[in-house]
Design a protein around this motif. Structure first.
Motif, PDB file in Angstrom:
ATOM      1  N   UNK A 181      48.938  61.229  66.680  1.00  0.00           N
ATOM      2  CA  UNK A 181      49.566  62.431  67.408  1.00  0.00           C
ATOM      3  C   UNK A 181      51.007  62.419  66.901  1.00  0.00           C
ATOM      4  N   UNK A 182      51.599  61.096  66.772  1.00  0.00           N
ATOM      5  CA  UNK A 182      53.196  61.160  66.603  1.00  0.00           C
ATOM      6  C   UNK A 182      53.581  62.224  65.496  1.00  0.00           C
ATOM      7  N   UNK A 183      52.516  62.262  64.489  1.00  0.00           N
ATOM      8  CA  UNK A 183      52.888  63.261  63.470  1.00  0.00           C
ATOM      9  C   UNK A 183      52.924  64.851  64.007  1.00  0.00           C
ATOM     10  N   UNK A 184      52.108  64.834  64.823  1.00  0.00           N
ATOM     11  CA  UNK A 184      52.309  66.207  65.413  1.00  0.00           C
ATOM     12  C   UNK A 184      53.450  66.696  66.223  1.00  0.00           C
ATOM     13  N   UNK A 185      54.104  65.514  66.915  1.00  0.00           N
ATOM     14  CA  UNK A 185      55.396  65.526  67.574  1.00  0.00           C
ATOM     15  C   UNK A 185      56.358  65.866  66.643  1.00  0.00           C
ATOM     16  N   UNK A 186      56.509  64.885  65.573  1.00  0.00           N
ATOM     17  CA  UNK A 186      57.571  64.699  64.795  1.00  0.00           C
ATOM     18  C   UNK A 186      57.552  66.255  64.075  1.00  0.00           C
ATOM     19  N   UNK A 187      56.545  66.714  63.707  1.00  0.00           N
ATOM     20  CA  UNK A 187      56.659  68.149  63.305  1.00  0.00           C
ATOM     21  C   UNK A 187      57.107  69.057  64.143  1.00  0.00           C
ATOM     22  N   UNK A 188      56.774  69.190  65.339  1.00  0.00           N
ATOM     23  CA  UNK A 188      57.115  70.234  66.500  1.00  0.00           C
ATOM     24  C   UNK A 188      58.535  70.042  66.750  1.00  0.00           C
ATOM     25  N   UNK A 189      59.035  68.785  66.791  1.00  0.00           N
ATOM     26  CA  UNK A 189      60.677  68.692  67.132  1.00  0.00           C
ATOM     27  C   UNK A 189      61.543  69.093  65.768  1.00  0.00           C
ATOM     28  N   UNK A 190      61.031  68.803  64.617  1.00  0.00           N
ATOM     29  CA  UNK A 190      61.762  68.976  63.631  1.00  0.00           C
ATOM     30  C   UNK A 190      61.732  70.647  63.217  1.00  0.00           C
ATOM     31  N   UNK A 191      60.577  71.271  63.564  1.00  0.00           N
ATOM     32  CA  UNK A 191      60.487  72.553  63.486  1.00  0.00           C
ATOM     33  C   UNK A 191      61.299  73.163  64.676  1.00  0.00           C
ATOM     34  N   UNK A 192      61.357  72.756  65.870  1.00  0.00           N
ATOM     35  CA  UNK A 192      62.168  73.249  66.925  1.00  0.00           C
ATOM     36  C   UNK A 192      63.667  73.151  66.464  1.00  0.00           C
ATOM     37  N   UNK A 193      64.199  72.102  65.920  1.00  0.00           N
ATOM     38  CA  UNK A 193      65.491  72.100  65.368  1.00  0.00           C
ATOM     39  C   UNK A 193      66.157  73.127  64.512  1.00  0.00           C
ATOM     40  N   UNK A 194      64.925  73.343  63.448  1.00  0.00           N
ATOM     41  CA  UNK A 194      65.087  74.568  62.382  1.00  0.00           C
ATOM     42  C   UNK A 194      65.379  75.843  63.233  1.00  0.00           C
TER      43      UNK A 194
END
Length: 922
Positions: free
Chosen positions: A574-587
């Motif tokens: 699940x950590x991969x999901x959250x890492x992807x989401x916050x990176x996308x949020x920053x972009x």
């Protein structure tokens, strides 16, 4: 039909609870249980099979061993004995494994790999469920059939020393016992000394039949320092000397009685690379199991390599060795090497008893048991066994008898293996149909709640549910008929047991009617929204308000995460999901900042427009709210402009660079702790820092992190709280130095290691003081309603107290996680949320996303093995359940808790200013 909001919400909650209960009933299937032996009533053993001849073997075989000693070392990984550490630190055990009279095995435990379920598996032979993880905290008496109860019923005298979990599981079973607390992981010396101090007297006595010793020190060292700690070697050497003392005592006793004894060395579970346990990694599942007895003498040149077996096999083996019935719920098979030296007739008798017990268990738990290959193999073995008995009783000692005996033995072993596998598979089989029905109920209610929020929040606070319309009624009857037909098809075609199919037709029909009604209600709500043209509206009160790209990302990201939890692989990682989401949020934030900075109100390029210091627009700018580009922020109907024109140099560049700074911080944090399942074993900065060769680097990093924590937190605290924070952070470093994690500049090594109780309590005092000061300010703000500053400062001081507590409980290498958390919060507050004027909903979701991400940045995962139990005993010199549970929970979920606390403080400071204006924050 009109319903009040309260009534509607109550109905939804009731249906949600029913749906979740049905899902959990399918997700946690009924364990394999035998009904033949209730309340441990004795059942006559199966007679020896015969074919036309009468056998006189109708009773249980006599015991193989006079005394049995079980030495259980908590957290004994297989490589601690059979690997390089065993050779180095356990020389006597290594000699017994390689050349002595012993049989060694690698016993594979099943989930969950925590102590109480593993003890149950060892003594009952059954596979405990995940509910036992909760029971592990306060173990109830074990009512299931087990070896200890059978031994007591047979008049065996049992003595126990060690983990008090045994005393709770088997009350009034031991003629003598001394329990020790298993949860106080900071103690790894006295907890074992309290066991060993009884040995000399007990080994000289002859008034016992079974001696059980449960040593906890090795597991406690793993929790505190990990499997690579130098303390592991010292503890293994201590365990080796104790094993030698017990073995030599049993050997000297055998010379007088001429009857063999049995010494069992085993572990309940293994230990992960971080020192925890509870999950499914190989290091946690594989444990050492060594059976030592003079009856296992080996011939010269006989090399016995450790064989892989199931941990549940020990229960059947102990029962046979003590001359007891095999526990009725056992799914394990006899460890055949232990009876390999016995006559062939005895070997077959032991195998037959085990096969009969497993076949009965299969018949009671699998409806189509006759189709199981293991059952067919058992029947074939029993027939061949009867033929062998007939030849044996005819005193036929020919080669035919020998070959037939070998064939029967192989057939029995194959049947045992297949039967055990079938029963184990039955335990792990999910009730998919019940899970599906429960999931549909939950999703329908959630969809109905989301679609009904605008009506529920209206001034009338009522909802219109079109239950009696003709279209609704027709759709309802069609859905009910289709679902009922599906129910009949599924329940008549399935071969496995299903809870929902076992319900009465009236109950199942009621559930189908409920699902149909909910589905029709969701369809009606959607149709109404489309008809009113409000489906794409962000705020029903403002039909022209539309969703921005950021809103769509937040909605899709949150929904996608919820849907991803339907797959076990996504839960494990699940950590991969959250890492992807916050990176996308920053972009997405970067895109929003650049668009608002470089586009004019008429959507043409421009220079950044005016915002005063502190990101509060002056009065002229506030008057121009209606003059902006609808393409940019069409959904922000009540917000001020996001113009970023006349910022001072560094502020403008910080706004533009803030998303990239946050992305960089997140990337660094990902390198600090590997987590999940697939990549948890890979090296990371955390492992490098915690190694004994890099203690100086860890000390510098910890000191620098504590200084940065003070700099980031103290700006909004009162003078008293600033002093308390500074002294508290100094105490944190002193505590870590006292327990040997870090060094002072004048300290060359960490020989003088203590438990750091005084230093930790010193910090606890300052934590409580800061929390008390913040709470006092909050209460004061309720009296002086006009003073909003007191409330804001009070909330921030409570937040800073929680930060200080997190700094105390975090491992030294994790202090940078806390620093980056505070730094990202500061960056987003000053350079993103204020200048872009995000609304409360967006800010709340962002806090939630980052809180979840920081849960995994700490090195946590959805595996219970990553819970740092040692954090619960910081500052405690004895086991106290409530403080230990609170500290453990806070240390585990510190990331989400701190981000939630920051959200409360931020929103309070925003809404407390007159006119709703945003004041300078941080």
């Amino acid at each position: 039909m009109r319903l009040g909001s309260g009534t509607f919400a109550a109905c939804c909650v009731v249906i949600e609870v029913l749906g979740v209960a049905l899902f959990l009933r399918g997700f946690f299937p009924t364990p394999v249980r035998s009904s033949a032996r209730t309340e441990h009533q004795a059942e006559p053993p199966a007679p020896e099979p015969s074919a036309g001849a009468s056998s006189n073997w109708t009773k249980l075989p006599p015991p193989l061993f006079r005394k049995v000693v079980i030495m259980l070392i908590d957290g004994l990984r297989d490589d601690f004995v059979f690997g390089s550490k065993g050779v180095k630190f356990m020389p006597y055990t290594t000699y017994l494994v390689e050349k002595g009279a012993s049989h060694s095995f690698v016993a594979e435990a099943k989930l969950p790999t925590v102590t109480m379920p593993r003890i149950k598996a060892l003594m009952t032979g059954s596979l405990p469920g995940f509910i036992d993880v909760v029971r592990n905290l306060n173990s109830p008496a074990l009512l299931e059939d087990n070896v200890i109860t059978q031994a007591k019923a047979a008049g065996k005298r049992i003595i126990f020393y060690g983990d008090e979990t045994w005393v709770k599981l088997f009350p009034r079973h031991f003629v003598e016992y001394d329990g020790t607390t298993s949860f106080f992981v900071s103690d790894y010396t006295e907890v074992d000394d309290n066991v060993t101090r009884h040995l000399d007297k007990v080994l000289k006595r002859g008034d016992w039949d079974v001696l059980i010793l449960h040593y906890l020190g090795l597991d406690h060292i793993g929790h505190v320092s990990g499997p690579s700690s130098p303390l592991i070697g010292h503890k293994l050497r201590e365990m080796d000397s104790i094993l030698m003392k017990i073995h030599t005592s049993l050997l000297s006793e055998e010379r007088e009685t001429l009857v063999p004894n049995l010494l069992v060395l085993c572990g309940d579970h293994g230990m992960s690379e971080t020192g925890g346990h509870g999950a499914s990694s190989v290091e946690e599942l594989n444990t050492a199991l060594i059976l030592i007895s003079s009856a296992f003498e080996r011939k010269p040149g006989d090399i016995r390599r450790p064989k892989h077996v199931q941990q549940t096999d020990l229960a059947a083996t102990l029962a046979i060795g003590l001359g007891l019935p095999i526990p009725g719920n056992s799914v394990g098979s006899l460890l055949f090497p232990t009876v390999e030296g016995r006559p062939v007739r005895e070997q077959l008798r032991f195998l037959h008893l085990n096969a009969v017990q497993l076949s009965k268990l299969l018949q009671e738990n699998v409806p189509s048991y006759t189709k199981e290959p293991g059952f067919e193999q058992f029947k074939m073995s029993e027939r061949l066994h009867g033929n062998w008995i007939r030849l044996y009783l005819e005193e036929n000692n020919s080669e035919v008898l020998f070959n037939l005996g070998a064939k029967v033995r192989r057939q029995y072993l194959d049947a045992l293996r297949t039967l055990s596998l079938s029963l184990s598979r039955q335990v792990a089989q999910y009730d998919i149909y019940s899970m599906l029905v429960g999931t549909v109920m939950v999703l329908e209610v959630l969809a109905l709640l989301l679609l009904s929020i605008p009506q529920a929040l209206s001034s009338e606070a009522e909802l219109e549910v079109p239950l009696w319309s003709p279209v609704f009624s027709l759709l309802f009857y069609l859905m009910f008929l289709v679902l009922s037909a599906l129910h009949v098809i599924v329940c008549t075609s399935t071969e496995s047991s299903c809870y929902f199919c076992g319900l009465s037709w009236l109950t199942a029909g009621g559930v189908m009617a409920l699902i149909s009604a909910l589905l029709c209600a969701v369809g009606s709500a959607l149709a109404k929204m489309f008809a009113d043209g409000k489906f794409l509206s962000k705020n029903p009160a403002h039909p022209k308000a539309r969703w921005s790209e950021l809103d769509v990302l937040i909605l899709l990201g949150t929904t996608g995460h919820v849907l991803s939890l339907g797959a076990s692989s996504f839960i494990e990682e699940e950590h991969q999901t959250w890492y992807f989401l916050i990176n996308t949020l920053c972009l997405a934030l970067c895109h929003e900042i650049y668009r608002n900075c470089f586009l004019r109100d008429d959507c043409e390029p421009q220079q950044c427009s005016h915002v005063e210091e502190g990101f509060v627009s002056p009065a002229p700018a506030l008057q121009d709210r209606s003059i902006r580009c609808n393409m940019l922020e069409p959904h922000r109907v009540s917000k001020g402009p996001t113009s970023l024109d006349t910022l001072r140099g560094y502020e403008k560049w910080m706004v533009l660079a803030s998303p990239w700074v946050i992305l960089t911080c997140c990337r660094l944090l990902r390198s600090l702790n590997q987590t999940g399942v697939q990549w948890a074993h890979r090296p990371d900065l955390g492992h490098w820092l915690t190694s004994s060769d890099h203690k100086a680097e860890l000390s510098v990093l910890a000191a620098l992190s504590l200084i940065l924590i003070f700099a980031l937190v103290q700006r909004r605290c009162s003078l008293t709280s600033k002093v308390a924070m500074a002294l508290g952070l100094l105490g944190v470093y002193c505590y870590r130095a006292a327990i040997g994690n870090v060094l002072f500049p004048w300290q060359r090594d960490s020989k003088d290691i203590s438990k750091g109780v005084i230093e930790a309590r010193f910090v606890h005092v300052f934590v409580l003081g800061i929390l008390f000061t913040g709470t006092k300010d909050l209460l004061k703000s309720q009296v002086i309603a006009a003073d909003f500053t007191i409330k804001t400062v009070g909330l921030w001081e409570i937040y800073s107290g929680l930060v200080l507590l997190a700094a105390l409980l975090f491992r030294p290498h994790n202090l940078p996680v806390l620093v980056f958390s505070l730094f990202i919060q500061t960056i987003m507050t000053k350079f993103i949320w204020k200048p872009l004027r995000h609304d409360a909903a967006e800010i709340t979701i962002m806090h939630y996303w980052f809180g979840q991400a920081f849960f995994y940045f700490q090195g946590n995962s959805n595996s219970i093995a990553t819970v740092d139990v040692s954090a619960g005993f910081v500052g405690l010199d004895t086991y106290m359940e409530v403080p230990a549970m609170f500290l453990t929970a806070f240390a585990t979920f510190a990331g989400p808790v701190l981000w939630a606390s920051h959200l409360v403080s931020f929103l309070s400071s925003e809404t407390s200013l007159p006119g709703g204006r945003t004041g300078t924050w941080l």
